[in-house]
Design an enzyme around this catalytic site. Sequence first.
Site: not given
Length: 144
Positions: A52, A54, A82, A85
């Site tokens: 992801h 992040e 999410c 993260c």
Amino acid sequence: MNYNQYMDIAIKEAKKAFNNDEIPVGAVIVKDDKVISKAYNQRNKTNQVIDHAEIIAIKKANKKLGNWRLEDCEIYITLEPCPMCASAIEQSRIKNVFTGAVNKNIETKRITDEIFKNIKVISNIKEKECSNLINNFFNNKRSN
């Protein structure tokens, strides 16, 4: 720079994800008013579930600073994170989180609220632009 300008950089990263058929999320980490890392979602490209925006931005910042602690840093993300993260942000000790689009997943929102007890969160920065990227991505997916 101000938070709108940093979010503009995150939006540019999200557009890279969009152009690479990834969910368009971008992240930028800032320390002392300087961008130290930026990234976009790359799960499809790398076949890694954890790639992801992040997580990639945090890893780049860790490498650049030579430390896993990002205590004096802020992160700008085009979509509320999410739980994975959010936990990584908390664990890395980032002090401020700035988000764009609202994550429509109510459960995710509740979980991130619980995780971010010691982090200042400022939401809805350039929300319309960030939301439009996400909505356009999924609308394109549905029509294809």
